[in-house]
Design a protein around this motif. Structure first.
Motif, PDB file in Angstrom:
ATOM      1  N   TYR A 117     -76.760  26.432 -79.476  1.00  0.00           N
ATOM      2  CA  TYR A 117     -78.122  26.481 -80.023  1.00  0.00           C
ATOM      3  C   TYR A 117     -79.099  25.736 -79.115  1.00  0.00           C
ATOM      4  N   CYS A 118     -78.705  24.546 -78.680  1.00  0.00           N
ATOM      5  CA  CYS A 118     -79.598  23.735 -77.853  1.00  0.00           C
ATOM      6  C   CYS A 118     -79.761  24.307 -76.447  1.00  0.00           C
ATOM      7  N   ALA A 119     -78.808  25.147 -76.040  1.00  0.00           N
ATOM      8  CA  ALA A 119     -78.928  25.845 -74.754  1.00  0.00           C
ATOM      9  C   ALA A 119     -79.734  27.132 -74.896  1.00  0.00           C
ATOM     10  N   GLY A 120     -80.202  27.415 -76.113  1.00  0.00           N
ATOM     11  CA  GLY A 120     -81.048  28.584 -76.339  1.00  0.00           C
ATOM     12  C   GLY A 120     -80.310  29.815 -76.809  1.00  0.00           C
ATOM     13  N   VAL A 121     -78.981  29.690 -77.003  1.00  0.00           N
ATOM     14  CA  VAL A 121     -78.174  30.856 -77.361  1.00  0.00           C
ATOM     15  C   VAL A 121     -77.973  30.903 -78.873  1.00  0.00           C
ATOM     16  N   SER A 122     -78.881  31.582 -79.558  1.00  0.00           N
ATOM     17  CA  SER A 122     -78.813  31.769 -81.008  1.00  0.00           C
ATOM     18  C   SER A 122     -79.707  32.959 -81.346  1.00  0.00           C
ATOM     19  N   PRO A 123     -79.544  33.562 -82.524  1.00  0.00           N
ATOM     20  CA  PRO A 123     -80.349  34.739 -82.859  1.00  0.00           C
ATOM     21  C   PRO A 123     -81.848  34.498 -82.712  1.00  0.00           C
ATOM     22  N   PHE A 124     -82.476  35.291 -81.855  1.00  0.00           N
ATOM     23  CA  PHE A 124     -83.902  35.260 -81.540  1.00  0.00           C
ATOM     24  C   PHE A 124     -84.315  34.000 -80.774  1.00  0.00           C
ATOM     25  N   GLY A 125     -83.336  33.227 -80.308  1.00  0.00           N
ATOM     26  CA  GLY A 125     -83.633  32.047 -79.507  1.00  0.00           C
ATOM     27  C   GLY A 125     -83.828  32.417 -78.052  1.00  0.00           C
ATOM     28  N   PRO A 126     -84.261  31.464 -77.221  1.00  0.00           N
ATOM     29  CA  PRO A 126     -84.307  30.035 -77.439  1.00  0.00           C
ATOM     30  C   PRO A 126     -85.359  29.590 -78.468  1.00  0.00           C
ATOM     31  N   TYR A 127     -85.006  28.559 -79.221  1.00  0.00           N
ATOM     32  CA  TYR A 127     -85.879  28.013 -80.248  1.00  0.00           C
ATOM     33  C   TYR A 127     -87.247  27.648 -79.688  1.00  0.00           C
ATOM     34  N   GLU A 128     -87.263  26.860 -78.608  1.00  0.00           N
ATOM     35  CA  GLU A 128     -88.540  26.339 -78.093  1.00  0.00           C
ATOM     36  C   GLU A 128     -89.444  27.457 -77.577  1.00  0.00           C
ATOM     37  N   ASP A 129     -88.873  28.495 -76.988  1.00  0.00           N
ATOM     38  CA  ASP A 129     -89.683  29.614 -76.507  1.00  0.00           C
ATOM     39  C   ASP A 129     -90.351  30.336 -77.675  1.00  0.00           C
ATOM     40  N   HIS A 130     -89.593  30.517 -78.751  1.00  0.00           N
ATOM     41  CA  HIS A 130     -90.111  31.202 -79.935  1.00  0.00           C
ATOM     42  C   HIS A 130     -91.280  30.422 -80.534  1.00  0.00           C
ATOM     43  N   VAL A 131     -91.073  29.126 -80.730  1.00  0.00           N
ATOM     44  CA  VAL A 131     -92.106  28.281 -81.332  1.00  0.00           C
ATOM     45  C   VAL A 131     -93.352  28.227 -80.452  1.00  0.00           C
ATOM     46  N   LEU A 132     -93.153  27.985 -79.163  1.00  0.00           N
ATOM     47  CA  LEU A 132     -94.292  27.819 -78.257  1.00  0.00           C
ATOM     48  C   LEU A 132     -95.095  29.108 -78.093  1.00  0.00           C
ATOM     49  N   GLY A 133     -94.421  30.253 -78.148  1.00  0.00           N
ATOM     50  CA  GLY A 133     -95.142  31.519 -78.007  1.00  0.00           C
ATOM     51  C   GLY A 133     -96.199  31.686 -79.084  1.00  0.00           C
ATOM     52  N   LYS A 174     -88.723  19.979 -73.971  1.00  0.00           N
ATOM     53  CA  LYS A 174     -89.438  21.193 -73.556  1.00  0.00           C
ATOM     54  C   LYS A 174     -90.692  21.406 -74.393  1.00  0.00           C
ATOM     55  N   LEU A 175     -90.597  21.125 -75.696  1.00  0.00           N
ATOM     56  CA  LEU A 175     -91.768  21.236 -76.567  1.00  0.00           C
ATOM     57  C   LEU A 175     -92.839  20.216 -76.150  1.00  0.00           C
ATOM     58  N   LYS A 176     -92.394  19.006 -75.875  1.00  0.00           N
ATOM     59  CA  LYS A 176     -93.314  17.936 -75.489  1.00  0.00           C
ATOM     60  C   LYS A 176     -94.019  18.257 -74.183  1.00  0.00           C
ATOM     61  N   GLU A 177     -93.265  18.783 -73.224  1.00  0.00           N
ATOM     62  CA  GLU A 177     -93.847  19.132 -71.920  1.00  0.00           C
ATOM     63  C   GLU A 177     -94.933  20.194 -72.060  1.00  0.00           C
ATOM     64  N   ALA A 178     -94.794  21.057 -73.077  1.00  0.00           N
ATOM     65  CA  ALA A 178     -95.784  22.116 -73.310  1.00  0.00           C
ATOM     66  C   ALA A 178     -96.971  21.622 -74.139  1.00  0.00           C
ATOM     67  N   GLY A 179     -96.864  20.379 -74.631  1.00  0.00           N
ATOM     68  CA  GLY A 179     -97.963  19.814 -75.409  1.00  0.00           C
ATOM     69  C   GLY A 179     -97.796  19.903 -76.907  1.00  0.00           C
ATOM     70  N   PHE A 180     -96.615  20.378 -77.360  1.00  0.00           N
ATOM     71  CA  PHE A 180     -96.394  20.536 -78.798  1.00  0.00           C
ATOM     72  C   PHE A 180     -95.612  19.363 -79.368  1.00  0.00           C
ATOM     73  N   SER A 181     -96.029  18.902 -80.528  1.00  0.00           N
ATOM     74  CA  SER A 181     -95.274  17.899 -81.264  1.00  0.00           C
ATOM     75  C   SER A 181     -95.406  18.192 -82.747  1.00  0.00           C
ATOM     76  N   PHE A 182     -94.393  17.832 -83.513  1.00  0.00           N
ATOM     77  CA  PHE A 182     -94.423  18.076 -84.941  1.00  0.00           C
ATOM     78  C   PHE A 182     -95.399  17.130 -85.628  1.00  0.00           C
ATOM     79  N   THR A 183     -96.224  17.678 -86.483  1.00  0.00           N
ATOM     80  CA  THR A 183     -97.261  16.885 -87.149  1.00  0.00           C
ATOM     81  C   THR A 183     -96.705  16.132 -88.344  1.00  0.00           C
TER      82      THR A 183
END
Length: 338
Positions: A199-215, A323-332
């Motif tokens: 999962y953390c390597a991005g291998v999961s249904p519709f993953g990678p997680y961070e790519d999905h969220v950031l898009g 990866k989320l942090k580098e893109a400028g995203f953080s959980f509120t």
């Protein structure tokens, strides 16, 4: 390899298109998720059984400007948001909220996934969606970059729900684990560690997680009238404020009279996990052929991951958070560590 998209008036037969799908599958990188084959298609991991529906959706779907599409990764609050959106859009069509069909239909029956149900087996014979009443309400698990261009350039509204990766994984783990248990598999720490690594390597249904969220997050920043980005944890913590914002975004804000009559609170209660679990259809019903409705309602708690992940497992999620942090995203609303 390009996708085998075909125009609506193509003379190709279903058999020919099926062969192209098979050829495409063979050309793509492969992985397994709890025994389910996946292919890396357009930069994300697609369950093989959904590939034809995804391509049909990309090829044929023509959005209306009034459409509302719920987008999400699996196990991030999709069922909850489906019920909330359905209630919001249909509350004024009935004399009382109790008339909403939640007692007899699971939220997934009321809000169909475009790539899973709507465009299933429809490459050569797409469904006629033009007669559906407006606003049409659909759902998708596909990442933003892979949505049809027709959606990206339309005025339709996308509601995206995001959940922290720890709880998302644990919910996903429990959902798919049922299939392993049914085969006699006894899950252990080593098995869970293996799936955490995947999962953390991005291998999961519709993953990678961070790519999905950031898009979807980036699109919500660039075009807030097109995409509303909601954090699951925020919806849990401040449901009333979030529901009001959601109603305004989809074009059906609550009136002063509705607020005085506590309609918002009533919808929140009706669509709560506790309420949905008690619905007879969710106790004994079965919408998806391969899973019972009750499996769609587990805990829905924020922070439940700490009851399942060891500290070493949780550490694996740092690569996602970075990866989320580098893109400028953080959980509120949710601290990433306890």
């Amino acid at each position: 390899m390009a996708s085998p998209s075909e125009p609506k008036n193509s003379s190709n037969t279903q058999e020919q298109l099926s062969e192209k799908i098979k050829d495409l599958e063979l050309s793509l990188p492969k992985e397994l998720w709890f025994g389910f084959p996946m292919q890396l298609y357009q930069g994300y991991w697609c369950l093989s059984v959904l590939l034809e529906g995804i391509i049909a959706f990309q090829t044929h779907f023509q959005p209306h400007d009034t459409d509302i599409i719920l987008a999400s990764l699996p196990k991030t609050g999709t069922t909850w948001l489906k019920s909330l959106l359905f209630a919001l859009l249909n509350r004024n069509k009935l004399s009382h909220l109790s008339e909403l069909p939640f007692n007899t239909k699971n939220p997934h029956e009321l809000v169909l996934h475009l790539e899973i149900e709507v465009f299933k087996n429809s490459l050569t014979n797409p469904p006629d969606l033009t007669q559906l009443p407006s606003p049409r309400l659909f759902a998708t698990h596909m990442p933003y970059h892979s949505l049809p261009d027709s959606i990206k350039t339309s005025k339709c509204r996308i509601v995206y729900v995001c959940r922290n990766p720890f709880d998302t994984f644990v919910s996903l783990w429990h959902f798919y684990l049922q299939f392993e248990v049914s085969k006699g598999t006894s899950p252990d720490k080593e098995m869970m560690e293996g799936y955490v690594n995947k999962y953390c390597a991005g291998v999961s249904p519709f993953g990678p997680y961070e790519d999905h969220v950031l898009g979807y997050w980036k699109e919500s920043k660039e075009n807030p009238k097109h995409v509303l980005f909601i954090e699951y944890e925020g919806l849990k913590k401040e449901p009333k404020d979030h529901l009001k914002k959601l109603a305004e975004f989809v074009g059906c804000p609550f009136s002063e009279e509705e607020e005085k009559e506590n309609v918002i609170d009533k919808i929140i209660e009706l669509c709560s996990l506790k309420s949905m679990k008690e619905m007879e259809v969710n106790k004994n019903g079965k919408f998806y052929v391969w899973v019972e409705n009750k499996a769609l309602f587990r805990k829905g708690e924020v922070g439940d991951w700490s009851n399942h992940l060891t500290s070493s497992m949780a550490k694996q999620f740092d690569q996602i958070l970075e990866k989320l942090k580098e893109a400028g995203f953080s959980f509120t609303f949710y601290p990433t560590k306890k």
